[in-house]
Scaffold this active site. Structure first.
Site, PDB file in Angstrom:
ATOM      1  N   LYS A 491      31.124 -16.819  37.728  1.00 13.24           N
ATOM      2  CA  LYS A 491      30.576 -15.470  37.548  1.00 13.24           C
ATOM      3  C   LYS A 491      29.778 -15.409  36.248  1.00 13.24           C
ATOM      4  O   LYS A 491      29.908 -16.301  35.399  1.00 13.24           O
ATOM      5  CB  LYS A 491      31.728 -14.461  37.508  1.00 13.24           C
ATOM      6  CG  LYS A 491      32.744 -14.767  36.407  1.00 13.24           C
ATOM      7  CD  LYS A 491      34.020 -13.978  36.586  1.00 13.24           C
ATOM      8  CE  LYS A 491      34.993 -14.358  35.480  1.00 13.24           C
ATOM      9  NZ  LYS A 491      36.300 -13.737  35.625  1.00 13.24           N
ATOM     10  N   ARG A 589      43.961  -3.648  36.940  1.00 12.62           N
ATOM     11  CA  ARG A 589      42.511  -3.639  37.084  1.00 12.62           C
ATOM     12  C   ARG A 589      42.179  -3.385  38.554  1.00 12.62           C
ATOM     13  O   ARG A 589      41.916  -2.261  38.931  1.00 12.62           O
ATOM     14  CB  ARG A 589      41.944  -4.983  36.598  1.00 12.62           C
ATOM     15  CG  ARG A 589      40.456  -5.015  36.422  1.00 12.62           C
ATOM     16  CD  ARG A 589      39.989  -6.252  35.667  1.00 12.62           C
ATOM     17  NE  ARG A 589      40.026  -7.479  36.459  1.00 12.62           N
ATOM     18  CZ  ARG A 589      39.568  -8.658  36.038  1.00 12.62           C
ATOM     19  NH1 ARG A 589      39.060  -8.777  34.814  1.00 12.62           N
ATOM     20  NH2 ARG A 589      39.621  -9.713  36.798  1.00 12.62           N
ATOM     21  N   TYR A 716      16.133  -7.090   6.189  1.00  9.29           N
ATOM     22  CA  TYR A 716      16.105  -5.619   6.222  1.00  9.29           C
ATOM     23  C   TYR A 716      17.060  -4.978   5.210  1.00  9.29           C
ATOM     24  O   TYR A 716      18.158  -5.481   4.989  1.00  9.29           O
ATOM     25  CB  TYR A 716      16.493  -5.130   7.624  1.00  9.29           C
ATOM     26  CG  TYR A 716      15.420  -5.397   8.653  1.00  9.29           C
ATOM     27  CD1 TYR A 716      14.148  -4.848   8.512  1.00  9.29           C
ATOM     28  CD2 TYR A 716      15.683  -6.199   9.750  1.00  9.29           C
ATOM     29  CE1 TYR A 716      13.163  -5.093   9.461  1.00  9.29           C
ATOM     30  CE2 TYR A 716      14.700  -6.440  10.705  1.00  9.29           C
ATOM     31  CZ  TYR A 716      13.445  -5.884  10.555  1.00  9.29           C
ATOM     32  OH  TYR A 716      12.479  -6.119  11.483  1.00  9.29           O
ATOM     33  N   MET A 765      16.114  -9.157  15.047  1.00  9.60           N
ATOM     34  CA  MET A 765      16.110  -9.248  16.509  1.00  9.60           C
ATOM     35  C   MET A 765      15.871 -10.683  16.974  1.00  9.60           C
ATOM     36  O   MET A 765      16.557 -11.189  17.854  1.00  9.60           O
ATOM     37  CB  MET A 765      15.027  -8.325  17.083  1.00  9.60           C
ATOM     38  CG  MET A 765      15.072  -8.223  18.594  1.00  9.60           C
ATOM     39  SD  MET A 765      13.692  -7.276  19.248  1.00  9.60           S
ATOM     40  CE  MET A 765      14.056  -5.652  18.637  1.00  9.60           C
TER      41      MET A 765
HETATM   42  C1  LIG Z   1      37.269 -14.565  35.275  1.00 15.13           C
HETATM   43  C2  LIG Z   1      38.431 -14.723  36.145  1.00 15.13           C
HETATM   44  C3  LIG Z   1      39.145 -15.931  36.181  1.00 15.13           C
HETATM   45  C4  LIG Z   1      38.866 -17.063  35.237  1.00 15.13           C
HETATM   46  O1  LIG Z   1      39.429 -16.784  33.990  1.00 15.13           O
HETATM   47  P1  LIG Z   1      39.427 -17.853  32.811  1.00 15.13           P
HETATM   48  O2  LIG Z   1      40.305 -17.286  31.783  1.00 15.13           O
HETATM   49  O3  LIG Z   1      38.027 -17.985  32.368  1.00 15.13           O
HETATM   50  O4  LIG Z   1      39.950 -19.099  33.412  1.00 15.13           O
HETATM   51  C5  LIG Z   1      40.132 -16.059  37.114  1.00 15.13           C
HETATM   52  N1  LIG Z   1      40.436 -15.068  37.949  1.00 15.13           N
HETATM   53  C6  LIG Z   1      39.814 -13.879  37.940  1.00 15.13           C
HETATM   54  C7  LIG Z   1      40.218 -12.827  38.892  1.00 15.13           C
HETATM   55  C8  LIG Z   1      38.793 -13.661  37.024  1.00 15.13           C
HETATM   56  O5  LIG Z   1      38.171 -12.486  36.982  1.00 15.13           O
END
Ligand SMILES: *Cc1c(COP(=O)(O)O)cnc(C)c1O
Length: 823
Positions: A491, A589, A716, A765
């Site tokens: 992701k 969550r 700055y 920036m």
């Molecule tokens: C991002 C995520 C992971 C991976 O987590 P890491 O700590 O990077 O290994 C696993 N399961 C879910 C549901 C996640 O959102």
């Protein structure tokens, strides 16, 4: 030397066969199939994978000859031959040993902990004009790499250079039988890779086994342990070093800016030569090469000239984004058959374009070409489905003009006499949506072509070491039961490293599953040729269509989502659509409450629309031992939910672990783990960091240097006040690239020429100023490392008051990603 199958059966001790087909290639990896008729596949058994399971796939691809240790139903494979043995790896090694024995050529065997590949490649550079050399490709030095290396020996060769690498006792004897070196070279034995050994002396003894039948051993004798065992061997030896007892004395090392002058004192004469390197490892490797070359009778003037022009050994294959949506593989360092094969395999791994162009220079072997070299190359390119060849150089042009080009079969061929010629006629529009391999000997200066084809972007780059990524995945796999699968979390653009590229590598290495956050991310992966199953954690109702269209698997986490998706499937007339069920166990969550799982099970059991692939939950604090009680509570709730869901009447995968749990809490691994940040080299629990390698390096360059006086101010709002006269460098990275403003005013540091340089003043920036006062040799254009091996991303995160996840995913898209593989 031709090996026929019946003959091979005799050599490896399988029941005899009357089959006379000729075997040319040994195939160990089902992904590297290209010449089918003459390949022999060895079904090796590893801890996680059994080569036998690939036999159907290989048969479909046209492979007809197999060495197996588990009987198969031969009737299912017409025309195929199966040689049955007890152990396929031993059979492979026997065959290599037999092949080696057929050739009576001098062989140099190289072992040691560091420097093997460099020494081998340098010897090749020094000696290839006088000898026809066969050598290990890349660093093929393992129990299965050595057989493949040795198998390459043919009648044309008159010198062999082979590496031997071991990871545990008992391995060297087998390598020795295959390599049978006449001259043994022991490179630096260091402390590296000691895991499998009780201690340094055990490791050394094991390495010495490579020289059991050698007539000469060459090593650095300043290392007492080394000198003792070599002296005790009673063999002829050349020990060198600074100590008086050595046979060859290292009497001088004079380091200049970019070169080192080395003086060696032999009995009776002194020799001096220079190398274009100044680091200690290169000096040691160079002396080894010098001594071996002398021993092979190399004329001393030629040798001194050769030493002066040694080239860095760059085994890197770089992947870059090119113009017009092309992908570029930069291999502008070498042109020989072995490395061509490696580069073409790398080309095969790229899934995003179907058009493949190869730009090739004259080959080093041109001089000894008997007319078969270029036809062979064309044949190899065809096997790898290359669609266009651009040949640059006089040899390749002349040779290819002679070959009859059959339009339907051969790739498109364009020929140019020189790199300059090519550049003069270069048209960027000739390239579009293709993968381009640029491969040439250094003298051809192909880096100029790389520059033309490269997408011009901001100078700050994020380098991604694909080998390190693969090694990290393997480190996790080693902690898992063989049956436990891995879902790689890619992701957020694969944690900033680039979704398609990372997924491509993971697919090549046969990871089981991919996970993304949103449907769009999955769609991108499908568009780049990823066929692995992909779970989407956060499917939105508006994305259902593209989810189904791209065969993505949504995470169903609530009854509302369940009903919405079922309604959608019903409308579309789809059934048995793969989904994943998320359980809420304490992260608070997403997910179904444990109490709802019986009701959920009843709905799922009755629904022909959905097929549950897996049931999972997410841990809130898996990296924190202080929260283990909470984690185990989550695990218990999960188990309860999974037990309730087993009422759906068919099996599904169970998973709960993320990175933090895999090393620390192996009892939670279940059927699958979801590996995220660990792949990118960060052990979120920080207990086994040494098992991982950093994958990403963020670097930029110095745009300008300024000498400022005490009292002047920088950036700055004048908040960076200079306290003493200082040299300040402006570097090309700012908060728009993801370099947080929290790192200003000395909080953050960058790495320049081996030194840490603190940030001065406010971060802008696009630029940041750092204090480089007193760093020797610092110049404009110098490389500046933001994080990587020198500054771990964890360190940068601590400075910025955040976590590595945020740093990695926050690197902006304008920062160019460069991927590379090295041996
Ligand atoms: C991002 C995520 C992971 C991976 O987590 P890491 O700590 O990077 O290994 C696993 N399961 C879910 C549901 C996640 O959102």
């Amino acid at each position: 030397m031709k090996h026929t199958l019946d003959h091979i059966a005799g050599v490896i001790g399988s029941p005899s066969t009357a089959d006379k087909r000729v075997i040319e290639q040994l195939l160990l990896d089902s992904r590297k199939v290209y010449a089918t008729a003459t390949a022999l596949f060895f079904a090796l058994k590893g801890p996680r994978r059994d080569g036998h399971q690939f036999i159907p796939e290989l048969y479909k691809k046209g492979i007809r000859s197999f060495v197996i240790s588990t009987p198969v139903d031969a009737a299912a494979y017409p025309q195929a031959a199966f040689l049955l043995v007890d152990d396929t790896q031993i059979a492979l090694q026997r065959l290599a040993t037999y092949h080696r024995e057929a050739f009576n050529i001098p062989v140099i065997g190289i072992t040691g902990s560091n420097g093997k590949t460099v020494v081998k490649e340098w010897l090749y550079q020094l000696l290839h004009s006088r000898f026809n050399i066969v050598r290990s490709p890349k660093s093929y030095n393992s129990q299965i790499g050595v057989p493949l290396s040795v198998w390459q020996i043919n009648e044309h060769h008159n010198l062999g250079l082979f590496e031997a690498g071991i990871s545990q006792p008992g391995e060297m004897q087998k390598l020795e039988a295959m390599i049978r070196p006449d001259i043994g070279l022991l490179t630096n034995i260091g402390e590296a890779h000691s895991e499998g050994f009780a201690g340094r002396s055990q490791k050394l003894k094991e390495k010495m086994l490579l020289f059991a039948h050698s007539s000469l051993i060459i090593a650095n004798g300043d290392d007492e342990g080394v000198a003792d065992v070599i002296n005790a061997s009673g063999k002829r030896k050349i020990l060198w070093g600074k100590k008086e007892a050595n046979d060859v004395l290292l009497t001088g090392i004079k380091k200049e800016k970019n070169t080192t002058e080395i003086s060696l004192k032999f009995p009776g004469e002194e020799m001096v030569f220079s190398i274009p390197f100044t680091d200690d490892a290169s000096i040691e490797n160079a002396v080894h090469c010098f001594l071996v070359s002398m021993e092979l009778g190399e004329d001393s003037q030629t040798l001194v000239r050769g030493m002066r022009s040694l080239q860095p050994v760059n085994m890197r294959l770089e992947l870059k984004k090119g113009i017009n949506h092309c992908t570029i593989i930069n291999d502008s360092y070498s042109a020989d058959l072995d490395s061509l094969e490696i580069a073409l395999n790398f080309l095969d791994q790229q899934t995003n374009n179907s058009k493949k162009t190869v730009i090739l220079s004259d080959f080093l072997q041109s001089a000894a070409d008997d007319g078969n070299l270029y036809p062979f190359i064309i044949d190899t390119l065809k096997k790898h489905r290359v669609t266009r060849l651009i040949g640059i150089g006089e040899h390749i042009s002349a040779a290819l003009q002679r070959i009859a080009v059959n339009e339907t079969e051969l790739p498109v061929i364009e020929l140019y006499a020189s790199t300059a010629d090519y550049i003069r006629q270069f048209l960027s529009l000739q390239f579009k949506e293709e993968t381009i391999l640029i491969k040439g000997a250094r003298v051809f200066g192909f880096e100029q072509i790389v520059q033309l084809l490269e997408q011009k972007v901001h100078q700050t780059v994020l380098e991604i070491n694909l080998d390190a990524l693969v090694s990290n995945v393997k480190a996790y796999q080693q902690q898992l039961k063989p049956s436990t699968r891995i879902m790689a979390m890619v992701k957020a653009f694969a944690y900033g490293s680039g979704g398609a590229e990372i997924a491509g590598i993971l697919q090549y290495h046969k990871i089981d599953y991919l996970g993304v956050a949103y449907a769009d991310e999955g769609v991108e992966l499908r568009k780049s040729g990823i066929t692995l199953p992909i779970m989407v954690m956060n499917p939105e109702v508006t994305a259902f269509e593209s989810i189904v269209e791209h065969n993505l698997e949504p995470d169903i986490y609530s009854f509302a989502m369940l009903h919405a998706f079922q309604g959608f499937l019903e409308n579309e007339g789809l059934q048995q659509y793969p989904v994943h069920i998320e359980i809420e166990t304490g992260m608070n969550r997403l997910g179904f409450a444990v109490d709802d799982t019986e009701r959920l099970a009843d709905i799922l059991a009755a629904s022909p629309l959905l097929k549950v692939q897996s049931v999972f939950s997410h841990l809130a604090a898996s990296e924190d031992p202080g929260e283990d009680a909470y984690t185990m509570g989550q695990y218990a709730r999960y188990q309860q939910a999974a037990a309730n869901l087993s009422r759906i009447g068919y099996p599904f995968l169970r998973h709960i672990s993320n990175t933090g749990a895999i090393f620390r809490l192996p009892e939670l691994q279940l059927d699958m783990v979801r590996l995220g940040i660990g792949m990118y080299g960060v052990d979120s629990a920080a207990v086994h960091q040494s098992w991982l390698q950093p994958v990403t390096t963020l670097k930029t360059t110095i745009a300008q240097l300024k000498q400022l006086k005490a009292g002047e101010t920088v950036s700055y709002n004048r908040r960076g006040v200079i306290e003493r006269d200082s040299l300040i460098a402006t570097v090309r990275i700012g908060y728009a690239d993801g370099y947080s403003r929290k790192l200003g005013y000395g909080t953050g540091k960058m790495h320049v020429r081996g030194h840490d340089a603190p940030v001065v003043g406010t971060i802008c920036m696009d630029m940041t100023m750092i204090d480089v006062t007193g760093i020797p040799g610092v110049q404009e254009g110098d490389e500046v490392i933001i994080f990587g091996k020198e500054i771990p991303v964890q360190q940068l995160a601590t400075w910025a008051g955040t976590i590595p996840y945020e740093i990695l995913t926050g690197i902006s898209q304008r920062v160019k990603r460069v991927y590379f593989e090295e041996s």
